[in-house]
Design an enzyme around this catalytic site. Structure first.
Site, PDB file in Angstrom:
ATOM      1  N   CYS A 391       0.826  -1.204   0.000  1.00 38.11           N
ATOM      2  CA  CYS A 391       0.000   0.000   0.000  1.00 38.11           C
ATOM      3  C   CYS A 391       0.869   1.267   0.000  1.00 38.11           C
ATOM      4  O   CYS A 391       1.389   1.632  -1.043  1.00 38.11           O
ATOM      5  CB  CYS A 391      -0.980  -0.050   1.164  1.00 38.11           C
ATOM      6  SG  CYS A 391      -2.449   0.920   0.836  1.00 38.11           S
ATOM      7  N   HIS A 520      -3.555  -4.953   0.303  1.00 40.70           N
ATOM      8  CA  HIS A 520      -2.906  -5.551   1.479  1.00 40.70           C
ATOM      9  C   HIS A 520      -2.945  -7.079   1.385  1.00 40.70           C
ATOM     10  O   HIS A 520      -3.886  -7.697   1.897  1.00 40.70           O
ATOM     11  CB  HIS A 520      -3.623  -5.098   2.752  1.00 40.70           C
ATOM     12  CG  HIS A 520      -3.416  -3.655   3.057  1.00 40.70           C
ATOM     13  ND1 HIS A 520      -2.354  -3.205   3.798  1.00 40.70           N
ATOM     14  CD2 HIS A 520      -4.125  -2.566   2.690  1.00 40.70           C
ATOM     15  CE1 HIS A 520      -2.417  -1.892   3.890  1.00 40.70           C
ATOM     16  NE2 HIS A 520      -3.482  -1.475   3.233  1.00 40.70           N
ATOM     17  N   GLU A 522      -1.400  -9.169   2.994  1.00 41.51           N
ATOM     18  CA  GLU A 522      -1.253  -9.807   4.318  1.00 41.51           C
ATOM     19  C   GLU A 522      -2.579 -10.310   4.878  1.00 41.51           C
ATOM     20  O   GLU A 522      -2.599 -11.264   5.655  1.00 41.51           O
ATOM     21  CB  GLU A 522      -0.570  -8.851   5.312  1.00 41.51           C
ATOM     22  CG  GLU A 522      -1.345  -7.581   5.693  1.00 41.51           C
ATOM     23  CD  GLU A 522      -1.047  -6.385   4.795  1.00 41.51           C
ATOM     24  OE1 GLU A 522      -0.616  -6.610   3.644  1.00 41.51           O
ATOM     25  OE2 GLU A 522      -1.259  -5.246   5.237  1.00 41.51           O
TER      26      GLU A 522
HETATM   27  N1  GLN Z   1      -1.825   6.556   3.007  1.00 43.40           N
HETATM   28  C1  GLN Z   1      -2.013   5.864   1.788  1.00 43.40           C
HETATM   29  C2  GLN Z   1      -3.408   6.079   1.217  1.00 43.40           C
HETATM   30  O1  GLN Z   1      -4.296   6.468   1.912  1.00 43.40           O
HETATM   31  C3  GLN Z   1      -1.722   4.400   1.957  1.00 43.40           C
HETATM   32  C4  GLN Z   1      -2.719   3.708   2.820  1.00 43.40           C
HETATM   33  C5  GLN Z   1      -2.186   2.404   3.376  1.00 43.40           C
HETATM   34  O2  GLN Z   1      -0.992   2.174   3.363  1.00 43.40           O
HETATM   35  N2  GLN Z   1      -3.059   1.578   3.907  1.00 43.40           N
HETATM   36  O3  GLN Z   1      -3.647   5.846   0.056  1.00 43.40           O
END
Ligand code: GLN
Length: 547
Positions: A391, A520, A522
């Site tokens: 992400c 994600h 994970e």
């Molecule tokens: N801050 C970034 C966004 O909002 C990544 C979010 C994250 O890593 N879950 O897009």
């Protein structure tokens, strides 16, 4: 189980202290009943007024676990999914806020037909409706409901009232498990049962009585303690289960089933006993204990002022995914939390990253430590250290590449610089409106979206299929205006969502392993089925020689 059998419910409550493993106990019970070939589902009832966990600070409340259908839930839901090997939905999670919201919405739409709407019975009624809904949706023979908090606090009293009412209605179909802590004060050197007695008394004061006690603590329960629990907490002497600290949480189903906890609960639920088939768990735990070599993974983020303990909670799914993948390769994972702000003040420390077999930048929000993360990514890219960006870790890898390979010096994410002239990571108009109007609850891009993978890419080979579905939680996106330039220069766009054309995965050419995912992965890793990307990341990491 025959079709006409009545569904059974196991409520799990905590006594004495929070954080002693109610979640893992509930998840382990799920694993045990699954191994007995029951259909099981698990719910978490969180006492917070927050409607979901999306607005809670993860360093205080732990990871926000995202379901396929996009609910932002408690980290215990991750344990349920990992132990039960099922995908849960928003029906498996409730908070006090969510319950009140429904009741108030019902009141506004005249669903109560002019009657007074009261805390009791209407709140417990809504709690029970949700429990039954989850049971139905998942067609569960056994539904496990973990009630957050500890007995005796104000917060969870209405959940306990719901249990009391349910037990009145279905006395033969409910079991109540108290997960309690038995301390061993160092100056006394013996396990004390008194706090647990008080917890049982607190339950009694709200009309409940735990049928079975899971006794957490630094050591095994001895005969004397069992007798005391039995006499003073009023439970059958066989119904106290010893649950001492263990090296790996994955041993817990085995330890509990050694004491036949499954059949004891079945008896309480008026069901005949069944054999459990935990062979796979046995083999898995054996594998964990016989790891051959270490794999050292550096996890880089903004960790200043956050202890290891909170980090472990905030990133539990990432940690578990690293573990599953490492054990798969018979390796013992060693994780270090690396504070990226350190690299901003002392760039010479970037060299310390050489000590790792692989580096991960997990999800994150905000501006602190971001420049340090970008430097760390540049270092691992140039030094060919295996890298997995999750992400934010994908977004910042893209920014780094644009700056240092494409020479776009001002490349940035608008999360860092809303007025950036080179917004490599930007925000779509819909999200802009949310941000402007302070609408932060459940407004991110959440839950499962599909991605089409590029044939022949590292990730396509890892997954072994051309289309995948993964869970998201982000507000910002890869800016497609830069896509061709970035891809042509070697940071390949290898996964794209077919409906929205949003970039989901990038991977770097000519690097042992350099993958960034907008989602994600994970959240989908399972103990005995590591996530393909983590599996391949660890495979590459193990090929690297570090001194
Ligand atoms: N801050 C970034 C966004 O909002 C990544 C979010 C994250 O890593 N879950 O897009």
């Amino acid at each position: 189980m025959g079709k006409k059998r009545r569904p059974k419910y196991i409520f799990v409550v905590g006594g004495v202290l929070s954080g002693v493993g109610k979640g893992v106990t509930s998840a382990s019970l799920g694993a045990i009943f699954r191994s007995k070939h029951f259909k099981v589902t698990a719910l978490k009832a969180d006492p917070y007024i927050n409607v979901d966990a999306g607005t809670m600070n993860p360093t205080e409340h732990g990871e926000v676990f995202v379901t396929d259908d996009g609910d932002e839930t408690d980290q215990d839901m991750g344990n349920y999914e990992r132990f039960l090997d099922v995908d849960l939905t928003r029906t498996n999670y409730m908070t006090t806020g969510r319950i009140y919201q429904t009741v108030i919405d019902n009141e506004r739409s005249m669903k109560y037909k002019g009657r007074c709407v009261e805390v009791v019975p209407h709140i417990p009624e809504e709690i029970l409706r949700r429990i039954k809904e989850a049971q139905k949706v998942h067609e569960a023979d056994i539904t496990i409901i973990e009630i957050g908090g500890t007995v005796g606090e104000y917060q969870n009293i209405l959940f306990l009232e719901a249990v009391r009412e349910m037990k009145l209605k279905y006395p033969d179909d409910i079991a109540l498990v108290l997960v309690s802590y038995l301390p061993v004060p160092s100056h006394i050197g013996e396990m004390k049962t008194k706090p647990t007695q008080n917890a049982q008394r607190s339950l009694n004061s709200v009309g409940l009585h735990a049928d079975l006690i899971v006794a957490r603590g630094p050591m095994e329960l001895d005969m004397i303690r069992r007798q005391k629990l039995s006499l003073l907490c009023g439970i059958h002497k066989e119904y106290s289960i010893s649950a001492p600290d263990v090296e790996s949480i994955y041993e817990i189903p085995l330890k509990m089933e050694d004491q036949d906890i499954g059949n004891k609960l079945l008896k309480i639920l008026h069901l005949p006993g069944r054999r459990s088939f935990l062979k796979q768990w046995d083999a898995f735990v054996h594998q964990i204990k016989h790891t051959k070599r270490e794999v050292r993974i550096g996890v880089v983020g903004k960790y200043f002022g956050t202890g290891d303990f909170t980090l472990a909670d905030s990133y539990i799914s990432v940690i578990e995914a690293i573990r599953h993948a490492s054990w798969y390769h018979s390796a013992k994972p060693v994780l270090d939390w690396i504070d990226s702000e350190d690299f901003e003040q002392n760039p010479q420390r970037l060299k310390t990253l050489n000590a790792y077999h692989g580096v991960i930048v997990p999800g994150g929000f905000g501006t602190r430590g971001v420049e340090g993360i970008i430097r760390a990514i540049q270092f691992v890219r140039e030094q060919k250290i295996p890298y997995l960006g999750l992400c934010y870790g994908m977004q910042l890898a893209t920014v780094e590449f644009a700056r240092h390979v494409l020479g776009i010096e001002e490349a940035n994410t608008v999360e860092m610089d809303p007025a950036s002239r080179e917004p490599i990571i930007h925000v779509n108009p819909f999200q802009e409106k949310n941000i402007r109007e302070n609408r932060y609850g459940a407004t991110m891009r959440l839950g499962a979206y599909t991605a089409a993978l590029k044939k022949g890419s590292v990730v396509c080979k890892a997954y072994g299929k051309p289309a995948i579905s993964e869970r998201h939680r982000h507000r910002y996106e890869f800016n497609n205006a830069y896509r061709k330039r970035i891809d042509d220069a070697g940071l390949r766009v290898v996964g794209v969502n077919p409906e929205s054309d949003l970039v989901e995965i990038v991977e770097l050419d000519g690097h042992p392993f350099f993958v960034g995912t907008q989602f994600h992965p994970e959240f989908h890793s399972r103990p005995m089925r590591p996530h393909p990307l983590f599996r391949e990341f660890i495979r590459a990491a193990l090929k690297r020689t570090v001194l």
